[in-house]
Write a protein that holds these residues in place. Structure first.
Motif, PDB file in Angstrom:
ATOM      1  N   ALA A   1      -3.013   3.074  -3.911  1.00 22.23           N
ATOM      2  CA  ALA A   1      -1.842   2.590  -4.789  1.00 22.23           C
ATOM      3  C   ALA A   1      -0.511   2.983  -3.735  1.00 22.23           C
ATOM      4  O   ALA A   1      -0.479   3.760  -2.919  1.00 22.23           O
ATOM      5  CB  ALA A   1      -1.552   3.910  -5.874  1.00 22.23           C
TER       6      ALA A   1
ATOM      7  N   THR B   1       3.345   2.798  -5.347  1.00 27.82           N
ATOM      8  CA  THR B   1       4.289   2.532  -6.197  1.00 27.82           C
ATOM      9  C   THR B   1       5.644   2.836  -5.649  1.00 27.82           C
ATOM     10  O   THR B   1       5.755   2.947  -4.405  1.00 27.82           O
ATOM     11  CB  THR B   1       4.044   3.578  -7.412  1.00 27.82           C
TER      12      THR B   1
ATOM     13  N   PRO C   1      -2.510   5.514 -12.670  1.00 27.67           N
ATOM     14  CA  PRO C   1      -1.702   4.853 -13.675  1.00 27.67           C
ATOM     15  C   PRO C   1      -1.381   3.421 -13.541  1.00 27.67           C
ATOM     16  O   PRO C   1      -1.408   3.207 -12.199  1.00 27.67           O
ATOM     17  CB  PRO C   1      -0.406   5.624 -13.893  1.00 27.67           C
ATOM     18  N   GLN C   2      -1.177   2.661 -14.573  1.00 20.01           N
ATOM     19  CA  GLN C   2      -0.863   1.171 -14.230  1.00 20.01           C
ATOM     20  C   GLN C   2       0.552   1.014 -13.735  1.00 20.01           C
ATOM     21  O   GLN C   2       1.243   0.537 -14.421  1.00 20.01           O
ATOM     22  CB  GLN C   2      -1.264   0.290 -15.418  1.00 20.01           C
ATOM     23  N   GLU C   3       0.811   1.284 -12.535  1.00 13.43           N
ATOM     24  CA  GLU C   3       1.957   1.133 -11.904  1.00 13.43           C
ATOM     25  C   GLU C   3       2.084   0.049 -11.002  1.00 13.43           C
ATOM     26  O   GLU C   3       0.929  -0.177 -10.198  1.00 13.43           O
ATOM     27  CB  GLU C   3       2.614   2.704 -11.057  1.00 13.43           C
ATOM     28  N   ALA C   4       3.197  -0.641 -10.760  1.00 15.66           N
ATOM     29  CA  ALA C   4       3.344  -1.791  -9.882  1.00 15.66           C
ATOM     30  C   ALA C   4       3.067  -1.675  -8.567  1.00 15.66           C
ATOM     31  O   ALA C   4       3.688  -0.261  -8.017  1.00 15.66           O
ATOM     32  CB  ALA C   4       4.604  -2.717 -10.210  1.00 15.66           C
TER      33      ALA C   4
END
Length: 311
Positions: free
Chosen positions: A277, A279, A243-246
């Motif tokens: 990733a 997050t 997912p597009q998580e910071a």
């Protein structure tokens, strides 16, 4: 959606936490029994080194630690919620207390010399020796409570749970949440797995009644699967798109770096891979196994250590 696969063994307390959460969510899931002690070659094929129980597998994604597994289950099936909106922070804090400050005294009491003798009374001596050696290796470097200190702490924690349950059926209100599942499993280990030691619970009848309510939730809809079949499922799948998580960079380690992740304490075997990733809640490592193929292995931030692998 690929059916979730839980890698576990019957007497694991943290696995009981996961099994009950699956039941609470009403989910169908596949059950893979793994060894309770090393070696665990099929587990390591999926994780790259991490060996604590349980693991949750969804295709080629491997989720480690029940605190992260709970979040995954919440996404798979939002209701009923493990994290009630108005109690989300408190529920997580109580759960973290239960998984650590409650868990270790419960284990220190239940697996004291007297408790271990009772639990392994009907098994060959090698079984108790193998279990003790395995857990000794997992806890190397930890300060473990002596039986008397563990018993005292366990009694105090049970009274605190009883206070929380004084005028309500569950720890934080009218319905169970993540706090209940985290607090239940160490007590379940005492009551169900080593009943010779369960007398300590009798002083808190309200806690026993709550345990009955928790046990009634059940384990949902499991079906059996072999570890060989689970590895084949991973090999035939690709990790789910991230997912597009910071990106939360607290270490100065860039995405794409070669890293290791390990638990802070107890079972500190490392998993090495490429950091894909980081997050605010978890790390994801990409790795490839000869049998399981390309995998994403996920760890929570809290309780785990991220390190860069220097060339």
């Amino acid at each position: 959606m690929t059916t979730p696969i839980l890698h576990h063994y019957p007497m694991s307390p943290f696995a009981e936490k996961a099994r009950l959460m699956l039941g609470f969510k009403g989910l169908a899931w596949q059950s893979v029994y793994i060894p309770s002690v090393m070696p665990k070659p099929d587990v390591v094929a999926l994780t790259g080194g991490y060996r604590r129980t349980p693991l949750l597998q969804i295709g080629a994604d491997i989720w480690c630690d029940t605190s992260l597994i709970a979040t995954v289950l919440e996404h798979l099936q939002p209701g009923p919620s493990l994290f009630p909106e108005h109690l989300k922070g408190l529920a997580r804090i109580v759960a973290q207390w239960a998984d650590t400050d409650l868990f270790w005294p419960a284990m220190g009491y239940t697996l004291s010399p007297k408790g271990a003798a009772a639990m392994f009374a009907n098994q060959p001596p090698e079984a108790a020796q193998a279990f003790a050696a395995d857990r000794g290796a997992m806890s190397a470097g930890m300060t473990r409570l002596r039986p008397g200190d563990a018993t005292s702490a366990y009694r105090s924690h049970l009274r605190r749970l009883a206070n929380m349950l004084h005028e309500q059926p569950f720890l934080l209100g009218e319905a169970p949440c993540i706090a209940d599942f985290a607090a239940y499993h160490p007590l379940w280990f005492t009551r169900v797995i080593n009943p010779a030691m369960a007398g300590i619970l009798d002083a808190t009848p309200g806690v026993l009644a709550w345990m009955d309510r928790m046990a009634a939730i059940g384990h949902g809809k499991p079906s059996k699967l072999t570890s060989t079949e689970a590895i084949a499922i991973a090999a035939a799948a690709e990790p789910a798109p991230l997912p597009q998580e910071a990106f939360q960079d607290d270490h100065g380690i860039a995405l794409g770096s070669r890293v290791t992740v390990a638990a802070q304490s107890f079972g500190t075997e490392t998993t090495e891979g490429t950091l894909v990733a980081a997050t605010r809640t978890h790390y994801t490592l990409a790795r490839t196994d000869d049998r399981a193929g390309r995998l994403h292995v996920h760890f929570p931030r809290i309780g785990y250590v991220l390190k860069e692998v220097k060339a």
